[in-house]
Design an enzyme around this catalytic site. Structure first.
Site, PDB file in Angstrom:
ATOM      1  N   ASP A  67      53.516  37.032  32.287  1.00 44.05           N
ATOM      2  CA  ASP A  67      52.052  36.001  32.965  1.00 44.05           C
ATOM      3  C   ASP A  67      50.828  36.969  31.735  1.00 44.05           C
ATOM      4  OD1 ASP A  67      50.836  34.272  34.817  1.00 44.05           O
ATOM      5  OD2 ASP A  67      49.428  36.317  35.031  1.00 44.05           O
ATOM      6  N   HIS A  69      48.114  37.353  32.564  1.00 38.36           N
ATOM      7  CA  HIS A  69      46.645  38.041  33.835  1.00 38.36           C
ATOM      8  C   HIS A  69      47.082  39.294  33.969  1.00 38.36           C
ATOM      9  CE1 HIS A  69      47.378  34.014  36.107  1.00 38.36           C
ATOM     10  NE2 HIS A  69      45.642  34.454  36.616  1.00 38.36           N
ATOM     11  N   SER A 164      40.536  33.771  38.382  1.00 37.97           N
ATOM     12  CA  SER A 164      42.215  34.154  39.303  1.00 37.97           C
ATOM     13  C   SER A 164      42.321  35.377  38.722  1.00 37.97           C
ATOM     14  CB  SER A 164      43.312  33.646  39.223  1.00 37.97           C
ATOM     15  OG  SER A 164      43.714  33.188  38.029  1.00 37.97           O
TER      16      SER A 164
END
Length: 350
Positions: A67, A69, A164
């Site tokens: 991912d 993030h 986010s």
């Protein structure tokens, strides 16, 4: 705070194929550092958290393997870098400090739409998006009688807006900010809001205008370009932050509402459309000259945003602003609640 990419923070993990796409790690690092330097030169407190992320041990990586993030360890490294930079600012030094502590809660799994999408193309299972979850708590109170010169008597110390990266609870970025700065953090980040969603919501809200924070932190991944939507979003933010929208434009017609635009308006100025307590997400302004020429500009809020009923429309893009009328279209708004103001501010550099 510009969030670096995974490639910037972990260049040793790049496959050889990255070069085939024209990626050169040293060039990318220099471009990112140049961005930080240009922001600082413009008076923006900016932070490069790449060194802190690169120093992390291999068993506490700054980013998830499957991912884009950051993990809780990457978020903590970013908070450390940001806190170190803030401590040289007089506004920070004047604020009351408290003590915060973060404790681990065990392994947690983050939602990842990207991993789910990638898995569709893979026979083997991709790494789970897991990291150590943390919880941050205040463990003492500030000293009695400490003087806060910037909070305005009860204002939030830090307001955090962003994406986010800040909104995800498992990353605990807001908590780590409190731990490393010693300040209260109000988190107004918005998942799915992209570069402007959260900061538009916050700066146009009554909360910001009635109780502005001492420090505003805007987290944005570097790949989210602030020029994607031309100059209108930034000009709206400048006008919303500066205020000075005190000149109400007189109504001259109803259904649709029309207000008079006086002579001598600077094209760099901004018009505030205040719908009162309204959930309307789109406003269209029609600028009509005495000769009957009509041009339209609009502002919309995404479904993920929280409408505040306040829209700051820059007058750029219209050429010389002529004397005339502005037609206001806000479907669903109470016509009797609509007020239109001319802002004296909104002329900041983009």
């Amino acid at each position: 705070m510009p969030v670096p990419t995974k490639a910037l923070a972990t260049p040793d993990n790049l496959p050889p194929e990255a070069a085939l796409f024209g990626y050169v790690a040293g060039v990318a690092a220099q471009v990112f550092q140049d961005l930080i330097a240009r922001l600082e030169a413009a008076g923006v407190v900016a932070v490069n958290a790449v060194p802190q992320m690169m120093d992390l041990p291999s068993d506490t990586p700054p980013f998830f393997a499957a991912d884009f993030h950051w993990t809780s360890f990457g978020a903590r490294a970013a908070a450390e870098a940001l806190a170190a930079r803030l401590k040289s600012e007089p506004a920070y030094q004047a604020l009351e400090k408290s003590t915060y502590a973060s404790r681990p809660l065990g392994q947690g799994t983050a939602f990842s739409g990207l991993r789910r999408l990638l898995q569709l193309s893979c026979h083997k299972s991709l790494p789970q998006v897991v990291t150590t979850a943390f919880e941050t708590e205040k463990v003492d109170q500030p000293e009695e009688g400490a003087l806060d010169l910037f909070s305005g008597g009860g204002s939030d110390q830090i307001a955090l807006v962003g994406t986010s990266f800040s909104d995800s609870e498992i990353n605990n970025f807001a908590g780590f900010l409190s731990e490393k700065t010693g300040l209260d953090v109000i988190n107004r980040a918005l998942t799915g809001g992209n570069q402007f969603g959260a900061i538009q919501d916050y700066l146009t809200s009554a909360e910001f205008h009635q109780n502005p924070p001492a420090i505003l932190i805007w987290e944005n991944p570097v790949y989210n370009s602030l020029t994607r939507f031309a100059d209108q979003p930034m000009r709206e933010l400048i006008a919303a932050a500066q205020g000075g929208c005190d000149t109400q434009l007189a109504p001259v017609a109803e259904d649709p509402l029309q207000v008079a635009l006086p002579k001598g308006v600077d094209p760099q100025q901004t018009v505030l459309v205040d719908l009162g307590r309204s959930s309307v997400r789109r406003v269209v302004l029609g600028f009509e000259t005495p000769e009957g020429v009509l041009r339209h500009k609009s502002i919309s809020r995404s479904p993920r945003q929280t409408p505040a009923g306040r829209f700051f429309m820059p007058l750029t893009g219209l050429g010389p602003v002529p004397e005339g009328r502005i037609r206001v279209q806000a479907k669903g708004a109470d016509p009797s609640s609509i007020r239109v103001f001319l802002c004296a501010s909104g002329k900041g550099d983009i």
